[in-house]
Design a protein around this motif. Structure first.
Motif: not given
Length: 255
Positions: A73-90, A165-171
Motif C-alpha cells: 500500500a502507498a502509505y507503507v512507502m511514505t517518508d513518515r513510515m520510513l522514519v517510524a520503521v527506523a525508530r522502531m528498529i532502533r 534495481d529498476p527491474a525489481n517486481p516488488d516495488v
C-alpha cells in the motif's frame, strides 16, 4: 478451532483464540528468552512467548493489526513510515543490547561480528504489523541472531528505501536520487552517528549475498520452503539488486 494465517512461507502458522501456533526449532528456546527480555525492557511491540502446546508447537500472543503484503500500500512507502520503521528498529535494538542468550543457543541464521545487538534479520514489511496506517508491532523472530546494528539496518533499508534495481517486481523504482534521499532520512532517523548511508549500502550487498547462499544451500539440502523460493526466481532478483547496488554505491550514499 484453528485458523490458518496468511504468510507463513517457511512454516505453517495458525491462530487459536488470541494466540499464534507454529512449529519449533532448535533456536526456539533462545527466541522465547529474547521475547521475554524485550518485555522486561519495556518493548511491548513484539509477541509474548507463552510456551508450547500439546502438539509441541510454540505459542505466542497475537498482536493487533496485519502485516503488509506485496504489492505494498502507498502509505507503507511514505517518508513518515520510513522514519517510524527506523525508530522502531532502533528501539528494538536498544532493548536487546544487554540480552545474554543461553550458552547452548543454536541460531537459525548465522551470527555476525561485532555482536552489538540481537538482529531481527528480517525487519521487513511482511513482518511488521500495521493498524490502519500506523506501525504497531513486529513479528517472526525465528531468524534473529547476534550482529552489528548496521546488519539489520541494511536489509530494512533494502526493503523500505527501497535499495532495488529498476527491474525489481516488488516495488516501483524511485530513481537513484530519491533512493539516496530516503536512505539518508532512514539512517538519520535511526540516529547512530557512526552509521553512514555508505555503510548501509555496503552491508546490504553482503546481506543479500548471504541470503542467496542460504537459499541455494538449504534448497540443495532438501528444504522444500527454500526450494520453492529458488524455483520462483527470488535469487535472480536478489542477484540483480546486488549488481545494482555495487554499480551505484557512490550515487546512493554521496551527499
Amino acid at each position: 478451532m484453528e485458523e490458518i494465517l496468511p504468510g507463513g512461507d517457511m512454516t505453517r502458522v495458525v491462530r487459536v483464540g488470541d494466540t499464534v501456533r507454529r512449529a519449533t526449532g532448535p533456536w526456539t528456546p533462545a527466541i522465547h528468552a529474547l521475547l521475554d527480555h524485550l518485555r522486561s525492557r519495556g518493548f511491548d511491540r513484539a509477541p509474548e512467548a507463552l510456551g508450547t502446546d500439546e502438539q509441541g508447537r510454540e505459542i505466542i500472543s497475537l498482536l493487533p493489526g496485519a502485516v503488509a503484503t506485496y504489492p505494498l500500500a502507498a502509505y507503507v512507502m511514505t517518508d513518515r513510515m520510513l522514519v517510524a520503521v527506523a525508530r522502531m528498529i532502533r528501539e528494538y535494538h536498544d532493548a536487546t543490547a544487554d540480552f545474554r542468550p543461553p550458552d547452548d543457543t543454536q541460531w537459525q541464521w548465522p551470527a555476525h561480528e561485532p555482536a552489538e545487538v540481537l538482529c531481527h534479520n528480517d525487519f521487513a514489511p511482511y513482518n511488521l504489523m500495521f493498524e490502519g496506517q500506523e506501525l504497531v508491532g513486529v513479528i517472526d523472530f525465528d531468524t534473529a541472531s547476534p550482529g552489528p546494528r548496521v546488519w539489520d539496518l541494511a536489509y530494512t533499508a533494502y526493503r523500505f528505501v527501497p535499495l532495488t534495481d529498476p527491474a525489481n517486481p516488488d516495488v516501483p523504482y524511485p530513481g537513484v536520487a530519491e533512493q539516496r534521499r530516503r536512505l539518508a532520512l532512514f539512517v538519520s532517523a535511526y540516529g547512530i552517528a557512526t552509521i553512514a548511508p555508505a555503510d548501509v549500502v555496503a552491508i546490504a550487498v553482503k546481506r543479500l549475498r548471504e541470503l542467496v547462499e542460504f537459499i541455494v544451500e538449504q534448497a540443495a539440502a532438501g528444504d522444500p520452503a527454500q526450494q520453492a523460493v529458488l524455483d520462483r526466481g527470488d535469487t535472480v532478483i536478489y542477484e540483480r539488486d546486488i549488481a545494482y547496488l555495487e554499480a551505484n554505491r557512490s550515487g546512493l550514499s554521496s551527499k
